[in-house]
Design a protein around this motif. Structure first.
Motif, PDB file in Angstrom:
ATOM      1  N   GLN A 260       0.799  -1.212   0.000  1.00 16.91           N
ATOM      2  CA  GLN A 260       0.000   0.000   0.000  1.00 16.91           C
ATOM      3  C   GLN A 260       0.838   1.270   0.000  1.00 16.91           C
ATOM      4  N   LEU A 261       2.118   1.140   0.156  1.00 15.04           N
ATOM      5  CA  LEU A 261       3.000   2.305   0.180  1.00 15.04           C
ATOM      6  C   LEU A 261       3.130   2.884  -1.219  1.00 15.04           C
ATOM      7  N   ALA A 262       3.172   4.216  -1.316  1.00 13.71           N
ATOM      8  CA  ALA A 262       3.316   4.888  -2.610  1.00 13.71           C
ATOM      9  C   ALA A 262       4.682   4.614  -3.191  1.00 13.71           C
ATOM     10  N   ALA A 263       4.697   4.371  -4.479  1.00 17.11           N
ATOM     11  CA  ALA A 263       5.978   4.122  -5.146  1.00 17.11           C
ATOM     12  C   ALA A 263       6.793   5.406  -5.160  1.00 17.11           C
ATOM     13  N   PRO A 264       8.099   5.304  -4.985  1.00 14.60           N
ATOM     14  CA  PRO A 264       8.947   6.503  -4.995  1.00 14.60           C
ATOM     15  C   PRO A 264       8.875   7.207  -6.360  1.00 14.60           C
ATOM     16  N   GLN A 265       8.876   8.531  -6.364  1.00 13.92           N
ATOM     17  CA  GLN A 265       8.783   9.344  -7.584  1.00 13.92           C
ATOM     18  C   GLN A 265      10.126   9.341  -8.296  1.00 13.92           C
ATOM     19  N   THR A 266      10.099   9.069  -9.596  1.00 18.48           N
ATOM     20  CA  THR A 266      11.339   9.051 -10.384  1.00 18.48           C
ATOM     21  C   THR A 266      11.603  10.416 -10.992  1.00 18.48           C
ATOM     22  N   CYS A 267      12.831  10.582 -11.473  1.00 18.63           N
ATOM     23  CA  CYS A 267      13.266  11.864 -12.042  1.00 18.63           C
ATOM     24  C   CYS A 267      12.480  12.185 -13.334  1.00 18.63           C
ATOM     25  N   GLY A 268      12.502  11.290 -14.327  1.00 24.66           N
ATOM     26  CA  GLY A 268      11.755  11.475 -15.568  1.00 24.66           C
ATOM     27  C   GLY A 268      12.358  12.453 -16.551  1.00 24.66           C
ATOM     28  N   ASP A 269      13.546  12.975 -16.295  1.00 24.40           N
ATOM     29  CA  ASP A 269      14.175  13.891 -17.249  1.00 24.40           C
ATOM     30  C   ASP A 269      14.449  13.150 -18.561  1.00 24.40           C
ATOM     31  N   ARG A 270      14.237  13.846 -19.713  1.00 19.89           N
ATOM     32  CA  ARG A 270      14.350  13.177 -21.011  1.00 19.89           C
ATOM     33  C   ARG A 270      15.442  13.817 -21.853  1.00 19.89           C
ATOM     34  N   LEU A 271      16.059  12.949 -22.626  1.00 21.55           N
ATOM     35  CA  LEU A 271      17.016  13.395 -23.629  1.00 21.55           C
ATOM     36  C   LEU A 271      16.902  12.429 -24.798  1.00 21.55           C
ATOM     37  N   ALA A 272      16.486  12.981 -25.967  1.00 14.83           N
ATOM     38  CA  ALA A 272      16.231  12.143 -27.148  1.00 14.83           C
ATOM     39  C   ALA A 272      15.201  11.083 -26.796  1.00 14.83           C
ATOM     40  N   ASP A 273      15.570   9.797 -26.963  1.00 16.91           N
ATOM     41  CA  ASP A 273      14.637   8.710 -26.647  1.00 16.91           C
ATOM     42  C   ASP A 273      14.840   8.146 -25.254  1.00 16.91           C
ATOM     43  N   TRP A 274      15.651   8.815 -24.471  1.00 13.69           N
ATOM     44  CA  TRP A 274      15.961   8.284 -23.140  1.00 13.69           C
ATOM     45  C   TRP A 274      15.169   9.024 -22.072  1.00 13.69           C
ATOM     46  N   THR A 275      14.814   8.293 -21.033  1.00 14.55           N
ATOM     47  CA  THR A 275      14.120   8.871 -19.877  1.00 14.55           C
ATOM     48  C   THR A 275      14.834   8.421 -18.608  1.00 14.55           C
ATOM     49  N   CYS A 276      15.172   9.381 -17.744  1.00 10.04           N
ATOM     50  CA  CYS A 276      15.907   9.058 -16.493  1.00 10.04           C
ATOM     51  C   CYS A 276      14.993   8.289 -15.547  1.00 10.04           C
ATOM     52  N   THR A 277      15.478   7.151 -15.114  1.00 12.62           N
ATOM     53  CA  THR A 277      14.702   6.296 -14.201  1.00 12.62           C
ATOM     54  C   THR A 277      15.184   6.357 -12.755  1.00 12.62           C
ATOM     55  N   LEU A 278      16.110   7.261 -12.467  1.00  9.08           N
ATOM     56  CA  LEU A 278      16.618   7.406 -11.097  1.00  9.08           C
ATOM     57  C   LEU A 278      15.620   8.176 -10.248  1.00  9.08           C
ATOM     58  N   PRO A 279      15.693   8.068  -8.903  1.00  7.60           N
ATOM     59  CA  PRO A 279      14.791   8.834  -8.043  1.00  7.60           C
ATOM     60  C   PRO A 279      14.953  10.329  -8.254  1.00  7.60           C
ATOM     61  N   LEU A 280      13.894  11.048  -7.970  1.00 11.17           N
ATOM     62  CA  LEU A 280      13.889  12.492  -8.144  1.00 11.17           C
ATOM     63  C   LEU A 280      14.912  13.142  -7.225  1.00 11.17           C
ATOM     64  N   GLY A 281      15.613  14.152  -7.750  1.00  7.51           N
ATOM     65  CA  GLY A 281      16.612  14.859  -6.960  1.00  7.51           C
ATOM     66  C   GLY A 281      17.999  14.702  -7.548  1.00  7.51           C
ATOM     67  N   PRO A 282      19.009  15.200  -6.859  1.00  5.93           N
ATOM     68  CA  PRO A 282      20.379  15.073  -7.349  1.00  5.93           C
ATOM     69  C   PRO A 282      20.780  13.605  -7.492  1.00  5.93           C
ATOM     70  N   HIS A 283      21.501  13.314  -8.583  1.00  4.94           N
ATOM     71  CA  HIS A 283      21.944  11.949  -8.849  1.00  4.94           C
ATOM     72  C   HIS A 283      23.425  11.800  -8.531  1.00  4.94           C
ATOM     73  N   PRO A 284      23.871  10.563  -8.299  1.00  5.77           N
ATOM     74  CA  PRO A 284      25.313  10.333  -8.093  1.00  5.77           C
ATOM     75  C   PRO A 284      26.114  10.840  -9.290  1.00  5.77           C
ATOM     76  N   ASN A 285      27.188  11.561  -8.982  1.00  7.64           N
ATOM     77  CA  ASN A 285      28.089  12.105 -10.004  1.00  7.64           C
ATOM     78  C   ASN A 285      27.350  13.037 -10.995  1.00  7.64           C
ATOM     79  N   TRP A 286      26.151  13.511 -10.589  1.00  6.83           N
ATOM     80  CA  TRP A 286      25.377  14.432 -11.435  1.00  6.83           C
ATOM     81  C   TRP A 286      25.171  13.846 -12.823  1.00  6.83           C
TER      82      TRP A 286
END
Length: 318
Positions: A260-286
């Motif tokens: 029942q816990l809400a799934a963590p929100q992902t980043c979703g930033d896009r570049l071309a055909d790619w979509t960032c699947t990391l959690p929202l916020g600063p990422h390792p090594n930017w």
């Protein structure tokens, strides 16, 4: 017995023991008179020369022993036929024997196994023999094994539980059996805490030694486990009345189930055909990363950490 006759250390004790031995010999054999039997053959002379040479050689080799020294003196006495010279040699034999005995008396070794006490790490035991602990323990084990029936019979004969209890109460608490019986009657034969009828034991303050009453074994041990600290007992009462785990269980019961816990929100930033699947916020090594595509691209260190400033034509993250 010989207060001022001797000045050599240990000689007075040696003389007393010699005198005691002579008295025993006189009592057993009487006053003895025999021919000397010395200096009669060349064998005695050859033995004296051989013993003297062996003693001198041992002294040079650093292996000299009391046995070699005494053997030389005895051999030289056996080689003498003249009574005056024989007497001189016998006195030398007695002097060497005295020195040997004094050395034995000063020696800090176990007389049974000859192990130095410095090596054993302890002094001689008070067994009457001066043996080390190992030898004394082994002797006692063998003695008890050989006399087991006699020893057990003696122990059964001497065993008196009433007397042993009286000695224990008097030694530890300063009480008599009559006083303990009076205390038990005053408590109605019941434990002063749980009020049950069991075997009662004297309870006392371990710091002052004051006797407090009679308790059963469980209550007596319980006070000892709480170190006789009233504050510990108060906390134990509160603990039983309001166990802290009850609040924890109530909080756990109110928590939502994992599904029942809400799934963590992902980043979703896009570049071309790619979509960032990391959690929202600063990422390792930017770095943004599309885990499915195995691709990554740079992330802006400026919030909202998307690529609008880097790639104006690309849409921003939702």
């Amino acid at each position: 017995m010989y207060p001022t006759l001797f000045t050599t250390p240990g000689l007075a004790k040696f003389a007393e023991e010699i005198d005691a031995e002579r008295q025993a010999q006189l009592a057993k054999f009487g006053d003895q008179r025999h021919p000397d039997g010395t200096g009669l053959t060349l064998d005695h002379l050859a033995w004296a020369e051989e013993a003297r040479a062996q003693c001198q050689q041992a002294a040079k080799d650093g292996t000299l022993s009391w046995a070699a020294i005494l053997l030389e003196e005895v051999a030289e006495a056996f080689a003498e036929a003249d009574p005056e010279r024989l007497r001189e040699e016998l006195l030398q034999v007695a002097a060497v024997a005295s020195a040997w005995v004094c050395d034995l008396d000063r020696r800090e070794t176990c007389p049974k196994c000859s192990t130095p006490y410095t090596q054993l790490g302890h002094h001689k035991t008070n067994t009457g023999r001066g043996w080390c602990r190992k030898c004394a323990t082994e002797y006692e084990r063998l003695r008890q094994a050989a006399n087991k029936d006699v020893i057990n019979a003696r122990r059964r004969e001497l065993y008196d539980p009433e007397r042993n209890r009286a000695m224990h109460l008097n030694a530890k608490y300063g009480l008599s059996i009559e006083q303990v019986r009076t205390m038990s009657e005053a408590q109605g034969g019941l434990c002063a805490i749980c009020q049950t009828e069991q075997d009662l034991h004297v309870d006392h303050d371990h710091e002052t030694g004051q006797v407090r009453g009679l308790l059963c074994n469980n209550c007596n041990n319980g006070l000892g486990r709480f170190r006789d600290r009233p504050e510990f007992l108060d906390r134990a009462v509160r603990y039983l009345a309001e166990p802290p785990a009850a609040a924890w269980v109530h909080d756990i019961d109110r928590r939502p189930a994992p599904d029942q816990l809400a799934a963590p929100q992902t980043c979703g930033d896009r570049l071309a055909d790619w979509t960032c699947t990391l959690p929202l916020g600063p990422h390792p090594n930017w770095k943004h990363e599309d885990e499915a595509a195995g691709a990554w691209w740079g992330q802006s260190v400026v919030p909202p950490h998307n690529n609008r400033s880097l790639f104006p034509d690309e849409p921003a993250a939702p």
